[in-house]
Enzyme design. Structure first.
Site, PDB file in Angstrom:
ATOM      1  N   CYS A   2       0.821  -1.208   0.000  1.00 24.74           N
ATOM      2  CA  CYS A   2       0.000   0.000   0.000  1.00 24.74           C
ATOM      3  C   CYS A   2       0.859   1.264   0.000  1.00 24.74           C
ATOM      4  O   CYS A   2       1.965   1.264   0.540  1.00 24.74           O
ATOM      5  CB  CYS A   2      -0.879   0.027   1.236  1.00 24.74           C
ATOM      6  SG  CYS A   2      -1.907  -1.412   1.405  1.00 24.74           S
ATOM      7  N   ARG A  27       5.214  -0.008  -6.068  1.00 24.32           N
ATOM      8  CA  ARG A  27       5.191  -0.811  -4.844  1.00 24.32           C
ATOM      9  C   ARG A  27       4.266  -2.016  -4.967  1.00 24.32           C
ATOM     10  O   ARG A  27       4.361  -2.937  -4.159  1.00 24.32           O
ATOM     11  CB  ARG A  27       4.715   0.052  -3.660  1.00 24.32           C
ATOM     12  CG  ARG A  27       5.671   1.165  -3.309  1.00 24.32           C
ATOM     13  CD  ARG A  27       4.991   2.220  -2.469  1.00 24.32           C
ATOM     14  NE  ARG A  27       4.626   1.742  -1.163  1.00 24.32           N
ATOM     15  CZ  ARG A  27       5.334   1.964  -0.059  1.00 24.32           C
ATOM     16  NH1 ARG A  27       6.455   2.651  -0.131  1.00 24.32           N
ATOM     17  NH2 ARG A  27       4.935   1.515   1.099  1.00 24.32           N
ATOM     18  N   TRP A  74      -2.817  -2.753  -1.586  1.00 24.10           N
ATOM     19  CA  TRP A  74      -2.408  -4.133  -1.873  1.00 24.10           C
ATOM     20  C   TRP A  74      -3.157  -4.984  -0.866  1.00 24.10           C
ATOM     21  O   TRP A  74      -2.910  -4.900   0.335  1.00 24.10           O
ATOM     22  CB  TRP A  74      -0.891  -4.253  -1.701  1.00 24.10           C
ATOM     23  CG  TRP A  74      -0.325  -5.557  -2.143  1.00 24.10           C
ATOM     24  CD1 TRP A  74       0.020  -5.910  -3.417  1.00 24.10           C
ATOM     25  CD2 TRP A  74      -0.010  -6.689  -1.321  1.00 24.10           C
ATOM     26  NE1 TRP A  74       0.525  -7.181  -3.440  1.00 24.10           N
ATOM     27  CE2 TRP A  74       0.508  -7.687  -2.176  1.00 24.10           C
ATOM     28  CE3 TRP A  74      -0.124  -6.963   0.033  1.00 24.10           C
ATOM     29  CZ2 TRP A  74       0.927  -8.930  -1.709  1.00 24.10           C
ATOM     30  CZ3 TRP A  74       0.281  -8.209   0.504  1.00 24.10           C
ATOM     31  CH2 TRP A  74       0.805  -9.168  -0.367  1.00 24.10           C
ATOM     32  N   ASN A  98      -1.882   2.184   5.712  1.00 29.21           N
ATOM     33  CA  ASN A  98      -0.951   1.097   5.375  1.00 29.21           C
ATOM     34  C   ASN A  98      -0.737   0.287   6.644  1.00 29.21           C
ATOM     35  O   ASN A  98      -0.668   0.845   7.732  1.00 29.21           O
ATOM     36  CB  ASN A  98       0.413   1.643   4.944  1.00 29.21           C
ATOM     37  CG  ASN A  98       0.361   2.335   3.607  1.00 29.21           C
ATOM     38  OD1 ASN A  98      -0.678   2.368   2.955  1.00 29.21           O
ATOM     39  ND2 ASN A  98       1.490   2.889   3.212  1.00 29.21           N
ATOM     40  N   GLY A  99      -0.554  -1.027   6.496  1.00 25.90           N
ATOM     41  CA  GLY A  99      -0.270  -1.864   7.664  1.00 25.90           C
ATOM     42  C   GLY A  99      -1.475  -2.698   8.055  1.00 25.90           C
ATOM     43  O   GLY A  99      -2.392  -2.900   7.251  1.00 25.90           O
ATOM     44  N   GLU A 483      17.918 -17.313  -7.656  1.00 29.23           N
ATOM     45  CA  GLU A 483      17.516 -15.941  -7.996  1.00 29.23           C
ATOM     46  C   GLU A 483      17.042 -15.873  -9.460  1.00 29.23           C
ATOM     47  O   GLU A 483      16.077 -15.172  -9.775  1.00 29.23           O
ATOM     48  CB  GLU A 483      18.694 -14.985  -7.723  1.00 29.23           C
ATOM     49  CG  GLU A 483      18.585 -13.585  -8.289  1.00 29.23           C
ATOM     50  CD  GLU A 483      17.400 -12.761  -7.783  1.00 29.23           C
ATOM     51  OE1 GLU A 483      16.724 -13.183  -6.832  1.00 29.23           O
ATOM     52  OE2 GLU A 483      17.146 -11.705  -8.388  1.00 29.23           O
ATOM     53  N   LYS A 487      13.406 -14.641 -10.590  1.00 28.80           N
ATOM     54  CA  LYS A 487      13.164 -13.575 -11.579  1.00 28.80           C
ATOM     55  C   LYS A 487      12.167 -14.050 -12.620  1.00 28.80           C
ATOM     56  O   LYS A 487      11.237 -13.342 -12.977  1.00 28.80           O
ATOM     57  CB  LYS A 487      14.446 -13.171 -12.320  1.00 28.80           C
ATOM     58  CG  LYS A 487      15.426 -12.274 -11.659  1.00 28.80           C
ATOM     59  CD  LYS A 487      14.983 -10.860 -11.389  1.00 28.80           C
ATOM     60  CE  LYS A 487      14.170 -10.784 -10.141  1.00 28.80           C
ATOM     61  NZ  LYS A 487      14.811 -10.531  -8.902  1.00 28.80           N
ATOM     62  N   GLU A 490       8.612 -14.468 -11.113  1.00 27.44           N
ATOM     63  CA  GLU A 490       8.017 -13.184 -10.717  1.00 27.44           C
ATOM     64  C   GLU A 490       7.383 -12.451 -11.898  1.00 27.44           C
ATOM     65  O   GLU A 490       6.298 -11.908 -11.773  1.00 27.44           O
ATOM     66  CB  GLU A 490       9.103 -12.251 -10.153  1.00 27.44           C
ATOM     67  CG  GLU A 490       9.465 -12.487  -8.712  1.00 27.44           C
ATOM     68  CD  GLU A 490      10.520 -11.496  -8.228  1.00 27.44           C
ATOM     69  OE1 GLU A 490      10.319 -10.909  -7.176  1.00 27.44           O
ATOM     70  OE2 GLU A 490      11.549 -11.319  -8.907  1.00 27.44           O
ATOM     71  N   HIS A 506      17.996 -36.352  -6.521  1.00 27.04           N
ATOM     72  CA  HIS A 506      17.210 -36.683  -5.329  1.00 27.04           C
ATOM     73  C   HIS A 506      15.752 -36.256  -5.475  1.00 27.04           C
ATOM     74  O   HIS A 506      15.087 -35.978  -4.485  1.00 27.04           O
ATOM     75  CB  HIS A 506      17.855 -36.037  -4.094  1.00 27.04           C
ATOM     76  CG  HIS A 506      19.265 -36.489  -3.887  1.00 27.04           C
ATOM     77  ND1 HIS A 506      19.572 -37.758  -3.498  1.00 27.04           N
ATOM     78  CD2 HIS A 506      20.442 -35.853  -4.086  1.00 27.04           C
ATOM     79  CE1 HIS A 506      20.899 -37.887  -3.437  1.00 27.04           C
ATOM     80  NE2 HIS A 506      21.445 -36.741  -3.792  1.00 27.04           N
ATOM     81  N   LYS A 606       6.569  -4.276  -4.072  1.00 25.95           N
ATOM     82  CA  LYS A 606       7.986  -3.927  -4.039  1.00 25.95           C
ATOM     83  C   LYS A 606       8.521  -3.982  -2.615  1.00 25.95           C
ATOM     84  O   LYS A 606       9.638  -4.408  -2.369  1.00 25.95           O
ATOM     85  CB  LYS A 606       8.166  -2.513  -4.623  1.00 25.95           C
ATOM     86  CG  LYS A 606       9.601  -2.022  -4.680  1.00 25.95           C
ATOM     87  CD  LYS A 606      10.366  -2.721  -5.758  1.00 25.95           C
ATOM     88  CE  LYS A 606      11.841  -2.433  -5.745  1.00 25.95           C
ATOM     89  NZ  LYS A 606      12.604  -3.531  -6.372  1.00 25.95           N
TER      90      LYS A 606
HETATM   91  C1  G6P Z   1       9.594  -8.139  -2.155  1.00 25.75           C
HETATM   92  C2  G6P Z   1      10.164  -7.654  -3.465  1.00 25.75           C
HETATM   93  C3  G6P Z   1      11.492  -8.351  -3.739  1.00 25.75           C
HETATM   94  C4  G6P Z   1      12.449  -8.141  -2.576  1.00 25.75           C
HETATM   95  C5  G6P Z   1      11.822  -8.577  -1.258  1.00 25.75           C
HETATM   96  C6  G6P Z   1      12.656  -8.113  -0.083  1.00 25.75           C
HETATM   97  O1  G6P Z   1       9.213  -9.466  -2.281  1.00 25.75           O
HETATM   98  O2  G6P Z   1       9.262  -7.887  -4.525  1.00 25.75           O
HETATM   99  O3  G6P Z   1      12.068  -7.813  -4.916  1.00 25.75           O
HETATM  100  O4  G6P Z   1      13.604  -8.882  -2.810  1.00 25.75           O
HETATM  101  O5  G6P Z   1      10.533  -7.991  -1.094  1.00 25.75           O
HETATM  102  O6  G6P Z   1      12.630  -6.710  -0.054  1.00 25.75           O
HETATM  103  P1  G6P Z   1      13.742  -5.819   0.606  1.00 25.75           P
HETATM  104  O7  G6P Z   1      13.298  -4.408   0.371  1.00 25.75           O
HETATM  105  O8  G6P Z   1      13.770  -6.182   2.058  1.00 25.75           O
HETATM  106  O9  G6P Z   1      15.032  -6.137  -0.075  1.00 25.75           O
END
Ligand code: G6P
Length: 611
Positions: A2, A27, A74, A98-99, A483, A487, A490, A506, A606
């Site tokens: 949010c 975000r 969100w 927010n929260g 990672e 990617k 995502e 395994h 984000k």
């Molecule tokens: C969310 C974002 C990721 C990020 C993760 C941790 O899931 O979409 O891209 O790696 O949060 O966020 P931070 O700000 O703590 O690195």
């Protein structure tokens, strides 16, 4: 997650609030809304979906005012729809939040007889509480303060009141919130981050835990949790609004991928010093970062930042002989970890606000450990609360899928591991210097890796129709495989998993069938032969193998892969920083080929500010 933006001014605010919401889009959100006071009267519009849906509602029925609040939501409590979108209204009050209000069910039950609820959210209860206090005859200030005392949980609020034309009320507990000071102090703003206010001001005041405030066009008042007036420092944010523009790139993610030679250089300059004469510039690391004091490191993070930590585990253990415990933040504190008092805790977080990572930091602080935060946002809560704040200097990252923050985190952690090696005497000086110069060559090697863009775009077209893909690696390439898979899932929504190549037999090998894409990370190093054996195991079962390697690895493994991406040759120490570039481009072009929303993928945020 949010986002909040608010403006207390004397001129029309709707367009500027919408502009602020667009800056918060990165975000992640699924509905949005706005409320303004027009000559004191409250007016509100909300819409499910993207901000253009909200704009469409405003153009159907125009609204404008001199004071207003707006929100991107969100979904947490209640599905994404118009009824659950903020601002929530009750009587004279409109609120954005927010929260999470943790005692909302309790409060909702206690209000059930007197109030009708029109949403499934935790937020609506706040609008009712303030309205009830107003109805008792309290002033807006007293009504707001009295309502705050009834709430438990994590929140940042913006609130306006009908027939109270000059004020925005706001509060922070657990979720970040900043005030902005407008030109000539003739306007004041409210934002959940600096980005929301980037077009309006670069002078911010970050509220502290428990603070609440009243904003007016000509001024503001801040109070702490005991309702005592307080003064908070003004922070001037560097870097103008231009930083948040896409420029010539189709997406922020692509722009950020291309920025990496520059961002990694910035990180190196910070950690190695301008002249880069010494492996790590001692003055930038607070004295507490004397690695001889610690017998182990605890790395805690979420998402992409966690994988940066997972690579760093290899570095700290191999070059500095320092044991590293690494955990995802959401698990760490609940498993009651056994902590050694000589451990150094490092939170890794792009935003510096991720709820679980922040909670882990606070937990270790309470346990008496030295805490450090490696963050991109130096004004963030983690940076302010940790004993040592370390920047990564990646600049604002807008694409939800993290790219340049990841390589900047890796760069800082690599430099820190060399610093640890130096102070602990685990490597000869000559070896430290050699690895340092390898690190210094990374920006150039990333630039060369970016030249593979067109070739990778072609390969992405082959990957795009896949339902599922696997990424394999060994050693420090394992977290890079994780990672790379993250990617891809995502932003393209293709199911993807990373595996340590040795784990394949395994279980996961059962999933390999004709044409299953398998991306193998195998730059030439001491593990190359073993990884290539695993490659053959999947190739012989019909997998379509893409080998990501360097020129020596390409020469040795050329006949075994269906496709090859030959990245610039680097030392095994820095190779994770190079192979990751190819995986970023592969995920990006696959998503573009599939036509997904690259910068704002579905369901993702984000910055994850709730547990
Ligand atoms: C969310 C974002 C990721 C990020 C993760 C941790 O899931 O979409 O891209 O790696 O949060 O966020 P931070 O700000 O703590 O690195």
């Amino acid at each position: 997650m949010c986002g909040i933006i608010g403006i207390a001014g004397r001129s029309q605010v709707t367009d500027r609030l919408i502009d602020g919401l667009k800056r918060l889009e990165y975000r992640g959100y699924d509905s949005s809304g706005i409320a303004v006071l027009t000559d004191g009267a409250l007016d509100r519009r909300r819409a499910k979906g993207k901000i253009k849906q909200l704009e469409a509602r405003i153009s159907e029925s125009h609204m404008d005012g001199q004071i207003g609040i707006a929100h991107t939501r969100w979904a947490t409590h209640g599905v994404p729809n118009k009824a659950n979108a903020h601002p929530h209204r009750s009587g004279r009050v409109a609120v954005v939040h927010n929260g999470i209000i943790e005692n909302y069910l309790e409060l909702r039950e206690s209000l059930a007889g007197q109030r009708e609820f029109t949403s499934d959210t935790d937020t609506e209860v706040v609008a009712h509480l303030v309205d009830i206090e107003l109805a008792k005859g309290l002033s807006p200030r007293d009504a707001f303060a009295a309502s705050l005392k009834q709430l438990k949980g994590a929140y940042a609020f913006g609130l306006i009141i009908d027939d109270n034309p000059d004020e925005i009320y706001c509060a922070r507990a657990g979720s970040p919130l900043a005030l902005g000071i407008g030109p000539h102090k003739k306007e004041h703003y409210l934002g959940s981050d600096a980005m929301a206010m980037a077009q309006l001001t670069n002078q911010l005041i970050y509220l502290e835990e428990g603070d609440w405030a009243i904003l007016r066009p000509e001024g503001y008042e801040i109070f702490d949790e005991t309702d005592t007036p307080v003064t908070r420092e003004i922070t001037v944010i560097e870097g103008g609004p231009a930083l948040a523009e896409k420029g010539k790139y189709a997406h922020f993610m692509l722009k950020e991928i291309y920025e990496q030679p520059e961002t990694v250089t910035r990180t190196l300059t910070h950690y190695l010093g301008d002249k880069r004469e010494r492996p790590v510039k001692g003055t930038d690391l607070a004295p507490a970062m004397d690695f001889t004091k610690f017998d182990r490191i605890i790395l805690i993070a979420c998402g992409t930042a966690y994988y940066a930590g997972a690579v760093a585990k290899y570095w700290f253990e191999q070059v500095a002989g320092l044991a590293v415990d690494i955990d995802v933040a959401s698990e760490f504190r609940y498993r009651r970890p056994v902590l050694s008092e000589n451990a150094l805790f490092i939170a890794i977080s792009q935003s510096g606000e991720t709820a679980d990572t922040l909670a882990a930091l606070r937990y270790c602080q309470e346990e008496g450990l030295t805490t450090a935060a490696l963050v991109n946002v130096m004004t963030s809560t983690m940076a302010r609360e940790a004993d040592i704040a370390m920047p990564i200097h990646a600049g604002p990252e807008i694409g939800v899928a993290s790219t340049k923050a990841f390589t900047a985190q890796l760069t800082a952690l690599a430099a820190l591991s060399l610093s640890a090696a130096q102070s602990r005497g685990t490597l000869e000086d000559a070896e430290i210097l050699r690895l340092t110069s390898e690190l210094i060559s990374v920006p150039r090697l990333i630039s060369e890796a970016l030249e593979l863009d067109a070739e990778i775009e072609t390969q992405a077209k082959t990957l795009a129709p896949a339902r599922s893909a696997f990424y394999l690696g060994r050693g420090a390439q394992v977290p890079i495989a994780f990672e790379g898979a993250l990617k891809l899932k995502e932003i393209s929504y293709i199911h993807a998993e990373g595996y340590a190549a040795g784990e394949l037999k395994h279980g996961p090998i059962a999933l390999i069938e004709d044409g299953t894409p398998v991306i193998v990370l195998a730059p030439m190093d001491e593990l190359y032969e073993k990884t290539v054996s695993n490659l053959q195991e999947v190739a012989s079962r019909g997998a379509r193998v893409t080998l990501i390697t360097d020129s020596a690895g390409a020469a040795a493994g050329a006949s075994m892969a269906d496709d090859m991406i030959t990245v610039p040759t680097s030392d095994p120490f820095t190779a994770p920083l190079i192979t990751t570039i190819a995986l970023q481009l592969l995920a990006y072009h696959t998503a573009v080929a599939l036509g997904t929303d690259v910068d704002q993928p579905r369901n993702l945020a984000k910055s994850v500010t709730v547990e």
